[in-house]
Design an enzyme around this catalytic site. Structure first.
Site, mmCIF file in Angstrom:
data_model
loop_
_atom_site.group_PDB
_atom_site.id
_atom_site.type_symbol
_atom_site.label_atom_id
_atom_site.label_comp_id
_atom_site.label_asym_id
_atom_site.label_seq_id
_atom_site.Cartn_x
_atom_site.Cartn_y
_atom_site.Cartn_z
ATOM 1 N N LYS A 169 94.536 -71.879 -63.371
ATOM 2 C CA LYS A 169 94.286 -72.677 -64.365
ATOM 3 C C LYS A 169 93.365 -72.228 -65.441
ATOM 4 O O LYS A 169 93.298 -72.950 -66.548
ATOM 5 C CB LYS A 169 93.160 -73.922 -63.739
ATOM 6 C CG LYS A 169 91.868 -73.350 -62.978
ATOM 7 C CD LYS A 169 91.385 -74.613 -62.133
ATOM 8 C CE LYS A 169 90.426 -74.274 -61.083
ATOM 9 N NZ LYS A 169 89.691 -75.396 -60.367
ATOM 10 N N THR A 170 92.580 -71.272 -65.336
ATOM 11 C CA THR A 170 91.876 -70.505 -66.445
ATOM 12 C C THR A 170 92.550 -69.366 -66.626
ATOM 13 O O THR A 170 92.037 -68.763 -67.882
ATOM 14 C CB THR A 170 90.490 -70.360 -65.846
ATOM 15 O OG1 THR A 170 90.412 -69.413 -64.989
ATOM 16 C CG2 THR A 170 89.877 -71.684 -65.720
ATOM 17 N N LYS A 172 81.261 -58.268 -69.461
ATOM 18 C CA LYS A 172 81.371 -56.998 -70.244
ATOM 19 C C LYS A 172 81.275 -57.363 -71.790
ATOM 20 O O LYS A 172 80.920 -56.299 -72.451
ATOM 21 C CB LYS A 172 83.242 -56.935 -69.775
ATOM 22 C CG LYS A 172 83.879 -55.840 -70.717
ATOM 23 C CD LYS A 172 85.059 -55.818 -70.682
ATOM 24 C CE LYS A 172 85.938 -55.055 -71.842
ATOM 25 N NZ LYS A 172 86.180 -53.480 -71.185
ATOM 26 N N HIS A 221 53.485 -50.250 -34.677
ATOM 27 C CA HIS A 221 54.105 -49.067 -35.382
ATOM 28 C C HIS A 221 55.627 -48.784 -34.833
ATOM 29 O O HIS A 221 55.681 -47.574 -34.849
ATOM 30 C CB HIS A 221 53.182 -47.600 -35.269
ATOM 31 C CG HIS A 221 51.950 -48.129 -35.808
ATOM 32 N ND1 HIS A 221 51.783 -48.689 -37.003
ATOM 33 C CD2 HIS A 221 50.589 -47.696 -35.424
ATOM 34 C CE1 HIS A 221 50.346 -48.452 -37.324
ATOM 35 N NE2 HIS A 221 49.631 -48.145 -36.124
ATOM 36 N N ASN A 243 60.785 -37.849 -28.194
ATOM 37 C CA ASN A 243 61.160 -37.749 -26.888
ATOM 38 C C ASN A 243 60.206 -39.287 -26.197
ATOM 39 O O ASN A 243 59.174 -39.337 -26.374
ATOM 40 C CB ASN A 243 60.549 -36.740 -26.182
ATOM 41 C CG ASN A 243 61.272 -35.683 -26.706
ATOM 42 O OD1 ASN A 243 62.566 -35.479 -26.621
ATOM 43 N ND2 ASN A 243 60.921 -34.454 -27.091
ATOM 44 N N ARG A 269 58.931 -33.117 -24.492
ATOM 45 C CA ARG A 269 59.251 -33.990 -23.517
ATOM 46 C C ARG A 269 57.924 -33.995 -22.630
ATOM 47 O O ARG A 269 57.474 -35.165 -22.181
ATOM 48 C CB ARG A 269 60.445 -34.084 -22.749
ATOM 49 C CG ARG A 269 60.783 -35.190 -21.732
ATOM 50 C CD ARG A 269 62.135 -35.383 -21.405
ATOM 51 N NE ARG A 269 63.057 -35.486 -22.694
ATOM 52 C CZ ARG A 269 62.913 -36.499 -23.599
ATOM 53 N NH1 ARG A 269 62.653 -37.696 -22.994
ATOM 54 N NH2 ARG A 269 63.718 -36.633 -24.608
ATOM 55 N N ASP A 290 59.606 -28.900 -15.681
ATOM 56 C CA ASP A 290 58.175 -29.132 -15.943
ATOM 57 C C ASP A 290 57.895 -30.845 -15.875
ATOM 58 O O ASP A 290 56.708 -31.031 -15.386
ATOM 59 C CB ASP A 290 57.582 -28.503 -17.195
ATOM 60 C CG ASP A 290 58.543 -28.849 -18.384
ATOM 61 O OD1 ASP A 290 59.527 -29.526 -18.310
ATOM 62 O OD2 ASP A 290 58.283 -28.562 -19.594
ATOM 63 N N ARG A 324 72.434 -41.389 -22.516
ATOM 64 C CA ARG A 324 71.076 -41.011 -23.401
ATOM 65 C C ARG A 324 70.649 -42.180 -24.119
ATOM 66 O O ARG A 324 71.647 -42.807 -24.535
ATOM 67 C CB ARG A 324 71.357 -39.704 -24.016
ATOM 68 C CG ARG A 324 70.035 -39.154 -24.709
ATOM 69 C CD ARG A 324 70.383 -37.915 -25.567
ATOM 70 N NE ARG A 324 70.825 -38.037 -26.799
ATOM 71 C CZ ARG A 324 71.470 -37.372 -27.730
ATOM 72 N NH1 ARG A 324 71.359 -35.978 -27.374
ATOM 73 N NH2 ARG A 324 72.073 -37.740 -28.832
#
Length: 509
Positions: free
Chosen positions: A65-66, A137, A272, A411, A431, A462, A505
């Site tokens: 239409k336009t 534009k 946090h 970790n 860790r 450990d 993990r």
């Protein structure tokens, strides 16, 4: 006579008052069918239908239409180039000074989820964006309006100066391109929704609010909501309290994700962006008491979320401590009156489940995109690798803690007893430090029969040695996959600790 082209889906009093103002200022108004009917019925006589300009009717159910040289020539002509002016005059094209357009409600209908792709396709606006982009534009000469909140500014400029200033036209043009890129992005994401990682990454977010500040008071910040997905943090309600900060929203997101994993009454405190206490209970007061007992120091000034309606009994307990934000799906009768005794506490109601399946991390010059770990549930798959096996209670406790460890910075180590965390440590560069901190925190509360969950494998034995020295760890759950897994397995066997590998993990950087 100056001309204004108005073609809108959203027709309201603001629009009529602005169009009437242009009429009073002797602008010739050009409109498409629906807008033409609306304005003329309201008594504006100086309105032309766009088909009178194009000498062509709307076709294809309004799809066309336009799109016509008589429209685009009038919008795009560079008025400082004589050749342009001669060209449009030779075709009897008139200059258009204002283009006011808003689009079909694609976003709104898309979010309703009841429209199929065939219906939504009809709400993809073609003519509107094209006219606005053309006007934007040519902002040196044409005023492009997409936002009804700008009507007053344009009106004031015309009232005072006879026309809009270049500064205002440039600003409005920028808003148009900002909106049309957002509009196209939303459509692209909807059509490509099954493709997680398309060639080009678009963002389709709308500003929801300006924030008090960013991570620190000297940093300005704002919050934008996703226009495609629902998302828990897209549609929350603030029922009371100070304006939210950048840090509040990040912590709210973590707290809600943690409690949303559980069907039983759950409570989580966050500080946090890290959980400091999490527990399940026979009711929500029981869950809160266990959570607060787990780490009352870190909970001070933190964020608290529960996954069931917040009760009067719990509200009275909360009022005895300092929290920044409380989150719940709903609040029992009179609860808000109890909580609002504290003037500044932010009370939040979240109604939506977690649904944003991708997460984004910006780095300097780029952005990382990945699937959200929330949508990889713990199926309780594991392989016991030690001589000692888990008890039923240990299995329940280990997989409760694994749902928590996913939201602790790597970790990450979580120590738990039953469905209550007693020691959480993360964000350490190795860790063993995280293990020592988590165990020391747990030792302040309990002395026996605890379990330990790690977000990643043990590079050395450990961690097991540290767990054994504490005398409180009876079972360990970790992904496995280290070259030295056998050393950790042997250590567990030597100490009489049960351990299993999950093969999955849960790093969180």
């Amino acid at each position: 006579m100056k001309k204004a082209l108005i073609s809108v889906y959203k027709k309201n009093e603001k629009l009529f008052h602005f169009a009437n103002f242009l009429y009073q200022k002797e602008y010739q108004i050009i409109s498409t069918g629906g807008t033409y009917q609306y304005l003329t019925k309201r008594g504006l006589s100086n309105v032309m239908e766009i088909s009178d300009i194009t000498s062509f009717p709307e076709i294809l159910d309004g799809r066309v239409k336009t799109i016509h040289p008589n429209i685009y020539g009038g919008i795009l002509a560079n008025r400082s180039i004589e050749k342009h002016i001669q060209s449009i005059r030779s075709y009897n094209i008139h200059l258009i000074d204002i283009v006011l357009v808003n689009f079909y409600p694609f976003f709104e209908k898309m979010m309703e989820k009841k429209y199929d792709i065939y219906s939504l396709v009809e709400l993809i606006d073609i003519g509107g964006p094209s006219m606005l982009r053309a006007a934007a534009k040519n902002f040196l000469y044409v005023t492009a309006i997409i936002d009804e909140n700008d009507y007053e500014m344009v009106q004031n400029e015309i009232e005072q100066n006879g026309s809009t200033s270049l500064k205002v036209r440039k600003k409005l043009a920028g808003k148009v391109f900002n909106f049309t890129s957002y509009y196209d992005s939303a459509i692209s994401q909807y059509i490509l929704m099954d493709e997680k990682f398309p060639t080009y990454l678009h963002s389709s977010y709308k500003k929801s609010m300006n924030l008090r500040y960013g991570e620190n008071p000297h940093q300005k910040a704002a919050y934008y909501i996703n226009t495609i997905n629902h998302g828990a943090m897209r549609n929350f309600q603030q029922l009371h309290g100070k304006k939210l900060s950048f840090n509040n929203l990040r912590d709210m997101n973590v707290a809600w994700k943690v409690v949303s994993q559980f069907s039983k009454p759950a409570c989580c405190t966050v500080k946090h962006s890290t959980p400091c206490g999490v527990a399940l209970g026979k009711n929500i007061v029981d869950a809160f008491q266990k959570t607060y007992y787990a780490d009352s120091i870190s909970a001070f000034g933190g964020i608290m979320a529960v996954n069931v309606p917040l009760t009067k009994e719990l509200a009275k307990e909360i009022n005895n401590i300092f929290l920044e934000v409380i989150i719940s799906p709903s609040y029992e009768k009179d609860v808000l009156n109890i909580l609002k005794i504290k003037k500044n506490i932010r009370i939040i109601s979240i109604h939506e489940p977690i649904s944003d399946k991708l997460e984004y991390v910006q780095i300097d010059g780029g952005i990382l995109v990945q699937e959200d770990d929330y949508f990889f549930p713990n199926e309780e798959n594991y392989k016991v690798v030690t001589k000692k096996k888990f008890t039923d209670q240990e299995i329940k406790s280990l997989f409760f803690a694994q749902k928590v460890v996913k939201y602790v910075k790597s970790n990450a180590i979580v120590i738990a007893k039953g469905t209550q965390t007693l020691g959480i440590s993360g964000g350490q560069t190795n860790r063993i430090w995280a293990t020592s901190q988590a165990i020391n925190r747990a030792l302040e509360k309990e002395k026996e029969d605890l379990v330990l969950v790690s977000d990643a494998f043990f590079p050395f034995r450990d961690v097991v040695d540290e767990a054994a020295r504490s005398g409180i760890i009876r079972a360990i759950l970790q992904p496995g996959g280290s070259m030295r897994d056998e050393e950790s397995v042997k250590a567990c066997d030597d100490y009489g600790i049960a351990m299993a590998f999950t093969g999955k993990r849960h790093f969180k950087h």
